[in-house]
Design a protein around this motif. Structure first.
Motif, mmCIF file in Angstrom:
data_model
loop_
_atom_site.group_PDB
_atom_site.id
_atom_site.type_symbol
_atom_site.label_atom_id
_atom_site.label_comp_id
_atom_site.label_asym_id
_atom_site.label_seq_id
_atom_site.Cartn_x
_atom_site.Cartn_y
_atom_site.Cartn_z
ATOM 1 N N ALA A 22 -14.313 -13.090 -6.182
ATOM 2 C CA ALA A 22 -13.508 -12.768 -4.997
ATOM 3 C C ALA A 22 -12.283 -11.945 -5.381
ATOM 4 O O ALA A 22 -11.925 -10.981 -4.688
ATOM 5 C CB ALA A 22 -13.093 -14.060 -4.295
ATOM 6 N N ALA A 23 -11.644 -12.302 -6.492
ATOM 7 C CA ALA A 23 -10.454 -11.561 -6.947
ATOM 8 C C ALA A 23 -10.830 -10.144 -7.362
ATOM 9 O O ALA A 23 -10.093 -9.187 -7.083
ATOM 10 C CB ALA A 23 -9.802 -12.297 -8.110
ATOM 11 N N LEU A 24 -11.967 -9.999 -8.014
ATOM 12 C CA LEU A 24 -12.422 -8.677 -8.449
ATOM 13 C C LEU A 24 -12.744 -7.797 -7.247
ATOM 14 O O LEU A 24 -12.435 -6.599 -7.234
ATOM 15 C CB LEU A 24 -13.656 -8.831 -9.340
ATOM 16 N N ARG A 25 -13.319 -8.380 -6.210
ATOM 17 C CA ARG A 25 -13.651 -7.610 -5.004
ATOM 18 C C ARG A 25 -12.390 -7.177 -4.254
ATOM 19 O O ARG A 25 -12.364 -6.107 -3.652
ATOM 20 C CB ARG A 25 -14.563 -8.439 -4.099
ATOM 21 N N ILE A 170 -7.167 -15.684 -14.147
ATOM 22 C CA ILE A 170 -8.024 -14.916 -13.241
ATOM 23 C C ILE A 170 -7.795 -13.413 -13.345
ATOM 24 O O ILE A 170 -8.743 -12.639 -13.489
ATOM 25 C CB ILE A 170 -7.824 -15.387 -11.778
ATOM 26 N N ASP A 171 -6.539 -12.972 -13.292
ATOM 27 C CA ASP A 171 -6.262 -11.534 -13.361
ATOM 28 C C ASP A 171 -6.727 -10.933 -14.679
ATOM 29 O O ASP A 171 -7.257 -9.812 -14.718
ATOM 30 C CB ASP A 171 -4.760 -11.273 -13.172
ATOM 31 N N ALA A 172 -6.536 -11.673 -15.764
ATOM 32 C CA ALA A 172 -6.968 -11.189 -17.074
ATOM 33 C C ALA A 172 -8.489 -11.074 -17.132
ATOM 34 O O ALA A 172 -9.031 -10.100 -17.675
ATOM 35 C CB ALA A 172 -6.463 -12.120 -18.179
ATOM 36 N N ALA A 173 -9.184 -12.053 -16.566
ATOM 37 C CA ALA A 173 -10.653 -12.011 -16.544
ATOM 38 C C ALA A 173 -11.132 -10.812 -15.732
ATOM 39 O O ALA A 173 -12.083 -10.124 -16.124
ATOM 40 C CB ALA A 173 -11.204 -13.310 -15.965
ATOM 41 N N CYS A 174 -10.469 -10.542 -14.608
ATOM 42 C CA CYS A 174 -10.825 -9.380 -13.777
ATOM 43 C C CYS A 174 -10.625 -8.075 -14.534
ATOM 44 O O CYS A 174 -11.452 -7.162 -14.447
ATOM 45 C CB CYS A 174 -10.012 -9.379 -12.486
ATOM 46 N N ARG A 175 -9.530 -7.982 -15.274
ATOM 47 C CA ARG A 175 -9.265 -6.757 -16.046
ATOM 48 C C ARG A 175 -10.338 -6.539 -17.103
ATOM 49 O O ARG A 175 -10.764 -5.403 -17.341
ATOM 50 C CB ARG A 175 -7.883 -6.838 -16.710
#
Length: 211
Positions: A22-25, A170-175
């Motif tokens: 969801a964060a990546l989207r 979460i933000d680090a995983a998305c990056r």
């Protein structure tokens, strides 16, 4: 126009697949979400083609027989699966698509769709995974222990994946996942076919002899 990427995101229960997806989207609004097909009835507010492709059991079984699904499974009396046509159409339009799925389903996708990019989401540690499952407060200790046991078995399937991303934040995983997508788009294999076609057209137009 280059063909899009199929990103398959999976990992054990409690690792945060849905949250990261969801964060990546939100970060990449142009990223298409792979809509699953199901035989369960629509819930209030759900829209066909947006939340799910709602099918009858007969329609779903026909999709299985026609090999129209990249993977499928039966859960609590209903079928769920990933329609091949939706994925192929999206990729042919040059759009990237993400499929959030359980580990066993991801392995099936790899068998039928080898060009898919499989990303395994890992917890920082098994203890932290246990803490996340316990923190939900919705499951018995026996259920938590069972999920941890399954998680260990699923981690043994890591060898089937292209990348592993630790979901420590979460933000680090998305990056990290975004970096994987950028790298995959830059792979030489993605340019070889288009370059070959262009060179052949130029050679024919200018009568350049083949070497």
């Amino acid at each position: 126009m280059n063909r899009g990427l199929l990103i398959v995101l999976s990992g054990p229960s409690g690792v945060g697949k849905g949250t990261v997806c969801a964060a990546l989207r939100r970060k990449l609004p142009e990223l298409t979400y792979s809509v699953s097909a199901t035989t369960r009835s629509p819930r209030a507010g759900e829209i066909d083609g947006v939340n799910y492709f709602f099918k009858t059991r007969e329609q779903f079984k026909d999709m299985i027989e026609r090999d129209a699904l990249l993977e499928h499974a039966e859960y609590v009396g209903n079928y769920y699966g990933t329609p091949r046509d939706f994925v192929e159409k999206t990729l042919s339009e040059g759009k990237d698509i993400i499929l959030e799925i359980e580990v066993q389903g991801a392995v099936k996708v790899r068998e039928k769709f080898p060009e898919g990019v499989l990303v395994f989401l890992l917890p920082p540690s098994l203890q932290q995974l246990k803490d996340r499952l316990t923190g939900r407060g919705t499951e018995t200790q026996a259920t938590i222990d069972h999920r941890l046991s399954v998680a260990v078995e699923e981690m043994n399937l890591l060898e089937h994946y292209d990348y592993a991303v630790v979901n420590d934040e979460i933000d680090a995983a998305c990056r990290r996942i975004e970096s994987i997508m950028i790298a995959e788009h830059c792979k030489r294999e993605r340019f070889l076919h288009e370059l070959f076609v262009e060179l052949e057209g130029l050679r024919e137009k200018q009568n350049i002899p083949e070497r």
